[in-house]
Scaffold this active site. Sequence first.
Site, PDB file in Angstrom:
ATOM      1  N   LYS A  54       0.883  -1.301  -0.137  1.00  0.00           N
ATOM      2  CA  LYS A  54      -0.013   0.044  -0.018  1.00  0.00           C
ATOM      3  C   LYS A  54       0.737   1.301   0.030  1.00  0.00           C
ATOM      4  CE  LYS A  54      -3.733  -2.560   2.225  1.00  0.00           C
ATOM      5  NZ  LYS A  54      -4.315  -2.831   3.352  1.00  0.00           N
ATOM      6  N   GLN A  98      -4.236  -1.330   9.779  1.00  0.00           N
ATOM      7  CA  GLN A  98      -4.157  -2.651   9.230  1.00  0.00           C
ATOM      8  C   GLN A  98      -4.748  -3.551  10.135  1.00  0.00           C
ATOM      9  OE1 GLN A  98      -3.537  -3.350   5.950  1.00  0.00           O
ATOM     10  NE2 GLN A  98      -3.904  -5.601   6.174  1.00  0.00           N
ATOM     11  N   ASP A 121     -10.861   3.051   4.270  1.00  0.00           N
ATOM     12  CA  ASP A 121     -11.225   1.678   4.194  1.00  0.00           C
ATOM     13  C   ASP A 121     -12.733   1.401   3.917  1.00  0.00           C
ATOM     14  OD1 ASP A 121      -9.408  -0.625   4.244  1.00  0.00           O
ATOM     15  OD2 ASP A 121      -8.785  -0.126   6.242  1.00  0.00           O
TER      16      ASP A 121
HETATM   17  N1  GUN Z   1      -6.857  -6.700   6.466  1.00  0.00           N
HETATM   18  C1  GUN Z   1      -7.100  -7.661   5.394  1.00  0.00           C
HETATM   19  N2  GUN Z   1      -8.044  -6.717   4.506  1.00  0.00           N
HETATM   20  C2  GUN Z   1      -7.814  -5.429   4.869  1.00  0.00           C
HETATM   21  C3  GUN Z   1      -8.400  -4.400   4.175  1.00  0.00           C
HETATM   22  O1  GUN Z   1      -8.822  -4.140   3.419  1.00  0.00           O
HETATM   23  N3  GUN Z   1      -8.095  -3.128   5.114  1.00  0.00           N
HETATM   24  C4  GUN Z   1      -7.634  -3.178   6.308  1.00  0.00           C
HETATM   25  N4  GUN Z   1      -7.492  -2.012   6.858  1.00  0.00           N
HETATM   26  N5  GUN Z   1      -7.133  -4.448   6.894  1.00  0.00           N
HETATM   27  C5  GUN Z   1      -7.140  -5.427   6.230  1.00  0.00           C
END
Ligand code: GUN
Length: 295
Positions: A54, A98, A121
């Site tokens: 990311k 995350q 998100d």
């Molecule tokens: N963990 C697995 N997928 C995601 C996501 O799309 N966003 C976040 N913040 N954590 C994750």
Amino acid sequence: MSAKIISGVEIAKQIRQELKDEVKELKDKHGVVPGLVTILVGENPASVSYVTAKQRTAHELGFHSIQDDQPEDISEDELLKLIDKYNNDESIHGILVQLPLPKHIDESKVLYAISPDKDVDGFHPVNVGKMVIGEPCFLPCTPHGILEMLIRADVETSGAEVVVVGRSNIVGKPIANLMLQKRPGGNATVTICHTRTRDMAFHTKRADILIVAAGRPKVITADMVKDGVVVIDVGVNRIGKTPEGKAILCGDVDFDAIKEKAAAITPVPGGVGPMTITMLMKNTVQAAKQFAGLV
Ligand code: GUN
């Protein structure tokens, strides 16, 4: 028949180029630089690799981006304070924590603490609620990426039988909701299957479009799908390591067997994964534009 491979890498590349142009214009015309912070608690290897990807993409697109690593034993209170700091930081338009978080931290409390205006998100209940009633909001990145893939790969969703395997808040529930809405990529008849579904194959065999987010390797086998199905495989399972120590990944469907029956299928890796990251970038650009009063 061998299926058309829907490449998330290729579609993501197109969208990232569009975003790159948009970021440049925002900078040149309005002096606005989209800002994204990714907060990682602990050192879960999968989470480290997602967050690194990311951050790399944010840099490539010209964002102001911060990687904020926190120790596994950070207290819930400290994490909430950190989020508050970024809520009040005008150079940051998107905040991502995350998941999963360590067990001593209440995930809901943390997600609710993120300002809905910076919730790139799309996990805050304000955004979830708006999504369900079809109002403009930040859509969760993986379901948003799936919609975009289906649209750009010219898959007809209107009237289609869509079967979703998995009922998580991150993928299953939101993608099911989005696909039944009256909008491009929607208008489908949707069924959600989960661990308590009595006869999974009965449902999956009916699917024109099968979206699998079960979180277990190869749970969908060729005998469970019909000829001509479109398969979107959301799974990322680490099933071993190469001699060089690189993770070997596979999806939630038996790709090699199903590709001989399907009309189209997404690979793992290189399918949904790159789309998820790209939609996060799209949401962050949107957040920056909203903050600057440009939309
Ligand atoms: N963990 C697995 N997928 C995601 C996501 O799309 N966003 C976040 N913040 N954590 C994750």
